[in-house]
Design an enzyme around this catalytic site. Structure first.
Site, mmCIF file in Angstrom:
data_model
loop_
_atom_site.group_PDB
_atom_site.id
_atom_site.type_symbol
_atom_site.label_atom_id
_atom_site.label_comp_id
_atom_site.label_asym_id
_atom_site.label_seq_id
_atom_site.Cartn_x
_atom_site.Cartn_y
_atom_site.Cartn_z
ATOM 1 C CG LEU A 1 -2.063 -0.914 1.344
ATOM 2 C CD1 LEU A 1 -2.664 -0.889 2.739
ATOM 3 C CD2 LEU A 1 -3.130 -0.541 0.318
ATOM 4 C CG ASP A 2 0.125 4.717 -2.389
ATOM 5 O OD1 ASP A 2 -0.289 5.401 -1.441
ATOM 6 O OD2 ASP A 2 -0.525 4.543 -3.430
ATOM 7 C CE1 TYR A 3 5.514 8.326 4.276
ATOM 8 C CE2 TYR A 3 4.343 10.152 3.246
ATOM 9 C CZ TYR A 3 5.149 9.657 4.263
ATOM 10 O OH TYR A 3 5.579 10.492 5.257
ATOM 11 C CB SER B 1 -2.774 3.768 0.380
ATOM 12 O OG SER B 1 -2.851 4.348 -0.900
#
Length: 255
Positions: free
Chosen positions: A103-105, A107
């Site tokens: 999950l990106d930064y 999210s």
């Protein structure tokens, strides 16, 4: 099996840590020091780190945990920019656990982690359902809905991607389901169900239609839900979730 995978699967070392040990000449295979990271081994080979023999553990039980990732953490062991990682929040006993995808930064939400390479790979490359709650900065138009229903190929899907992305063209399969909860000129909220896990897929999809994803939270992955797990906390799978996972893995192995 690659040597680093064999070591990480049968010891407390991560694959990256195994690579470091190999590169430093601390690993022996059949009494010979091996420094080539591409080395492959069989289960009958003798693998040693220092005086410790690393044996295949056929009965090794795997562990899977659910982590509710907050915004502002990256899914990585370390960050060159010095940002907080999920491993700063997780207990140290989980430092060798691997995440099922990322999950990106910016999210948040459900992230599965396991100490088994096989489990992580099987879950990551599966078409299990992923459920997300998303907030965008504008209307979800009939054109967006059409693309969700029918799928779309976007030749330049770099909007919504990382700055230096190498992935340009992207094919988006039809969403399995979606529920538009609010739809206004300023912001709209939508719940979506997909079964792919491509690089920043949802951010790229909505960016194509001029919509910026303001919030993105994963609620479920393969039937495992966040439920009431607080942000920044982790839990083990329940008995029922482990049972479903075993059924899934058996089906994968029998394919």
């Amino acid at each position: 099996m690659r040597l680093n995978k064999f070591i990480s699967h049968n010891s407390g070392y991560s694959r990256r840590e195994a690579d470091t040990l190999i590169a430093e000449g601390k690993v022996r295979v059949n009494n010979k020091v091996v420094s080539n990271l591409a080395t492959k081994v069989k289960t009958t080979d003798k693998v040693e780190i220092g005086k410790k023999i690393i044996k295949e553990d056929k009965n090794r039980m795997y562990t899977v945990i659910v982590y509710n990732k907050p915004k502002g953490e990256i899914v990585s062991k370390s960050d060159p920019q010095g940002r907080r990682t999920i491993y700063d929040s997780l207990e140290s006993k989980y430092k060798h656990f691997m995440s099922v995808g990322r999950l990106d930064y910016a999210s948040e939400g459900l992230l599965l982690l396991s100490d088994s390479v096989e489990v992580v790979n099987a879950l990551m490359h599966s078409n299990l359902e992923r459920v997300y709650k998303i907030k965008v900065n504008g209307f979800i138009t009939p054109k967006v809905e059409q693309a969700m229903q029918s799928g779309i190929t976007i030749e330049d899907a770099t909007k919504g991607a990382y700055k230096n992305t190498k992935i340009k063209s992207m094919n988006f399969a039809p969403f399995l389901a979606y529920d538009i909860q609010t739809n206004t000129e300023k912001t709209s909220k939508i719940k979506v169900v997909i079964n792919e896990g491509k690089n920043r897929e949802l951010r790229r999809f909505f960016a194509h239609f001029g919509l910026t994803v303001m919030d993105l939270k994963r609620l479920e992955y393969g039937g495992v839900s966040l439920n009431n797990l607080p942000s920044g906390k982790s839990r083990f799978l329940t008995k029922e979730e482990y049972k479903n996972l075993r059924i899934f893995l058996n089906e994968e192995n029998n394919d």
